[in-house]
Design an enzyme around this catalytic site. Structure first.
Site, PDB file in Angstrom:
ATOM      1  N   LYS A  13       0.843  -1.202   0.000  1.00  0.00           N
ATOM      2  CA  LYS A  13       0.000   0.000   0.000  1.00  0.00           C
ATOM      3  C   LYS A  13       0.876   1.249   0.000  1.00  0.00           C
ATOM      4  O   LYS A  13       2.075   1.190   0.300  1.00  0.00           O
ATOM      5  CB  LYS A  13      -0.916  -0.002   1.229  1.00  0.00           C
ATOM      6  CG  LYS A  13      -0.189   0.074   2.563  1.00  0.00           C
ATOM      7  CD  LYS A  13      -1.167   0.043   3.722  1.00  0.00           C
ATOM      8  CE  LYS A  13      -0.434   0.175   5.061  1.00  0.00           C
ATOM      9  NZ  LYS A  13      -1.364   0.215   6.193  1.00  0.00           N
ATOM     10  N   ARG A 111     -10.223   0.712  14.661  1.00  0.00           N
ATOM     11  CA  ARG A 111     -10.216   1.359  13.349  1.00  0.00           C
ATOM     12  C   ARG A 111     -11.319   0.778  12.483  1.00  0.00           C
ATOM     13  O   ARG A 111     -12.393   1.342  12.370  1.00  0.00           O
ATOM     14  CB  ARG A 111      -8.822   1.203  12.720  1.00  0.00           C
ATOM     15  CG  ARG A 111      -8.615   2.009  11.453  1.00  0.00           C
ATOM     16  CD  ARG A 111      -7.144   2.059  11.058  1.00  0.00           C
ATOM     17  NE  ARG A 111      -6.552   0.740  10.867  1.00  0.00           N
ATOM     18  CZ  ARG A 111      -5.273   0.553  10.519  1.00  0.00           C
ATOM     19  NH1 ARG A 111      -4.465   1.585  10.339  1.00  0.00           N
ATOM     20  NH2 ARG A 111      -4.799  -0.678  10.367  1.00  0.00           N
ATOM     21  N   HIS A 140      -5.489  -6.898  13.271  1.00  0.00           N
ATOM     22  CA  HIS A 140      -4.243  -6.126  13.227  1.00  0.00           C
ATOM     23  C   HIS A 140      -3.852  -5.706  14.630  1.00  0.00           C
ATOM     24  O   HIS A 140      -4.664  -5.142  15.370  1.00  0.00           O
ATOM     25  CB  HIS A 140      -4.449  -4.888  12.347  1.00  0.00           C
ATOM     26  CG  HIS A 140      -3.178  -4.143  12.058  1.00  0.00           C
ATOM     27  ND1 HIS A 140      -2.164  -4.666  11.313  1.00  0.00           N
ATOM     28  CD2 HIS A 140      -2.772  -2.893  12.421  1.00  0.00           C
ATOM     29  CE1 HIS A 140      -1.184  -3.783  11.207  1.00  0.00           C
ATOM     30  NE2 HIS A 140      -1.519  -2.703  11.891  1.00  0.00           N
ATOM     31  N   ARG A 197       1.280 -10.948   7.128  1.00  0.00           N
ATOM     32  CA  ARG A 197       1.331  -9.726   6.312  1.00  0.00           C
ATOM     33  C   ARG A 197       2.641  -9.004   6.612  1.00  0.00           C
ATOM     34  O   ARG A 197       2.899  -8.621   7.752  1.00  0.00           O
ATOM     35  CB  ARG A 197       0.158  -8.798   6.639  1.00  0.00           C
ATOM     36  CG  ARG A 197      -1.214  -9.366   6.327  1.00  0.00           C
ATOM     37  CD  ARG A 197      -2.301  -8.302   6.509  1.00  0.00           C
ATOM     38  NE  ARG A 197      -2.226  -7.622   7.781  1.00  0.00           N
ATOM     39  CZ  ARG A 197      -2.756  -8.079   8.923  1.00  0.00           C
ATOM     40  NH1 ARG A 197      -3.416  -9.234   8.928  1.00  0.00           N
ATOM     41  NH2 ARG A 197      -2.653  -7.387  10.035  1.00  0.00           N
ATOM     42  N   ASP A 288      11.675  22.949  -3.353  1.00  0.00           N
ATOM     43  CA  ASP A 288      12.429  22.193  -4.359  1.00  0.00           C
ATOM     44  C   ASP A 288      13.923  22.136  -4.090  1.00  0.00           C
ATOM     45  O   ASP A 288      14.666  21.563  -4.889  1.00  0.00           O
ATOM     46  CB  ASP A 288      12.231  22.834  -5.739  1.00  0.00           C
ATOM     47  CG  ASP A 288      10.769  23.161  -6.008  1.00  0.00           C
ATOM     48  OD1 ASP A 288       9.966  22.219  -6.038  1.00  0.00           O
ATOM     49  OD2 ASP A 288      10.444  24.357  -6.152  1.00  0.00           O
TER      50      ASP A 288
END
Length: 344
Positions: A13, A111, A140, A197, A288
Site C-alpha cells: 500500500k 479502526r 491487526h 502480512r 524544491d
C-alpha cells in the site's frame, strides 16, 4: 518466508511505503509471495494493470463505485461491517460475479472491522446474500511493534482466537487466517497462523521500535542527489526564507535540488552526507531545494546522501524518523513520486 516458515502476503500500500508498488510487487512475485495487500482499490488496479495475477486484498473499499470496481476485477475485499453487504449485492446484480472477502475483526485497534462476538452474525449475513465467498479472516495488532510485552498483544490474540472459535461453531472455516504484521511475523510465532502480512520489513525497514536493526534484514533504500550550486558567501549573509540563519563567517554554501516537495521535511536540524561527513542543512528547507553549510569547497556534481551510507557515516530511516518525530513508514512513504526510483 524462510524465517517465518509461513506464506507471505506482501503489503504494498501507499506505493509500497514509498519504494514503488509495481516494481516491489514484481520482485516479491518472483520470489514467491502468496498474495498482496493494498489500502485502496486503485492501488489494486494498478497492480493488475502491471501484470500481477496473484490475489490482492483491498483493506478499504467503501463507496459503491469502489466495490463495483473491486468485484468486477476479482480483487479481494475486506468486509469491515454489515453496511457493506447491500453494496456488494448491488455489484453482484450488475456483474454476476461473487465478491471475494476477508472478514475484518477489530480486536483492539479501534479502526475497522467488527467485534469478535459480531463475527458470526456478519459471516452468516454475508453467506445469506448468496454472492459472497468468505476466503479469509484477519485482524491487526496495535502495539506489537512498539512493545512485545504489552498486555494488549495477549488480549488481541485472545479476541482473534475467539473469533475463529465462533466461526467454527457455525461451520465456517476461512482458508486464509492472518493477524501478524511485520513485527509479529518475526517475533510472535503463535500469531502466524497460515499467512503473515509483511510490509515495511519486506523493504528493509526495521519493524521493531524496541530493538536494533535485525541481522536477518537488509536495508534496501538509498536516497541521493548532487550539489547543483556551490558559492562562497560573506559573513552575516542570510540563508533562505525568513532569514532565520545567518553565516557566522565567510562560508561555502551548497544547494541540493531536494526540498519538502520531495518529502525532505522542513525541520531545523537536518543533515546530509557529503564527502563521508555529516553536513548541516541551513536555512529553511524550500519546496524544491535546500542549502548546506560546506566545511570547504566541493565541486558541483558532488554526491549527496540524504538517506543511506557514505564512507563510515550513515543516515538511516530510524534517524530521520527520530529527527522528524514520526514513524519510519512515514519517512519513506513521504518520498514523493517526482523522486526517481532506480532498482538494482
Amino acid at each position: 518466508m524462510e524465517i517465518t516458515g509461513t506464506p507471505v502476503m506482501a503489503v504494498v500500500k501507499a506505493n509500497a511505503y514509498g519504494y514503488g508498488a509495481v516494481d516491489v510487487a514484481r520482485i516479491a512475485d518472483e520470489v514467491g509471495v502468496d498474495s498482496f495487500a493494498v489500502a485502496r482499490v486503485q492501488e489494486g488496479l494498478t497492480l493488475l494493470e502491471n501484470g500481477i495475477k496473484k490475489d490482492i486484498l483491498v483493506f478499504h473499499a467503501f463507496s459503491q463505485e469502489e466495490i463495483d470496481t473491486a468485484v468486477s476485477n476479482r480483487l479481494v475485499l475486506s468486509l469491515n461491517g454489515i453496511e457493506m453487504l447491500p453494496k456488494i449485492e448491488c455489484s453482484f446484480r450488475k456483474f454476476q460475479i461473487p465478491a471475494r472477502i476477508h472478514l475484518k475483526v477489530d480486536t483492539g485497534m479501534g479502526r475497522f472491522g467488527v467485534f469478535p462476538e459480531e463475527i458470526p452474525s456478519l459471516a452468516e449475513a454475508a453467506m445469506a446474500t448468496g454472492c459472497i465467498q468468505i476466503e479469509g479472516i484477519y485482524s491487526h495488532y496495535a502495539n506489537i511493534d512498539d512493545d512485545p510485552d504489552s498486555p494488549l498483544n495477549v488480549i488481541q490474540k485472545e479476541r482473534f482466537e475467539k473469533s475463529l472459535d465462533l466461526l467454527r461453531s457455525i461451520n465456517i472455516y476461512p482458508a486464509k487466517i492472518h493477524c501478524s504484521n511485520s513485527a509479529a511475523a518475526f517475533n510472535t510465532p503463535s500469531s502466524r497462523y497460515n499467512l503473515v502480512r509483511v510490509g515495511c520489513a519486506l523493504l528493509g525497514v526495521n519493524p521493531f521500535y524496541y530493538e536494533p536493526f535485525p541481522s536477518y534484514l537488509q536495508r534496501a533504500l538509498v536516497w541521493k542527489t548532487r550539489l547543483v550550486s556551490v558559492r562562497k558567501l560573506p559573513a552575516g549573509y542570510g540563508i533562505g526564507y525568513g532569514q532565520h540563519y545567518h553565516l557566522a563567517e565567510d562560508s561555502w554554501i551548497g544547494v541540493i535540488p531536494v526540498g519538502y516537495g520531495d518529502g525532505f521535511r522542513r525541520m531545523h536540524d537536518n543533515v546530509v552526507l557529503i564527502g563521508g561527513k555529516k553536513i548541516p542543512v541551513v536555512g529553511s528547507v524550500c519546496t524544491d531545494a535546500c542549502m548546506v553549510l560546506l566545511p570547504d569547497y566541493f565541486p558541483i556534481g558532488e554526491e549527496v546522501i540524504l538517506l543511506g551510507k557514505q564512507g563510515s557515516e550513515s543516515i538511516e530511516v530510524e534517524d530521520l524518523a527520530e529527527r522528524w518525530h514520526t514513524t519510519r513508514a512515514d519517512v519513506t512513504t513521504g518520498i514523493t513520486d517526482r523522486v526517481d526510483r532506480i532498482y538494482l
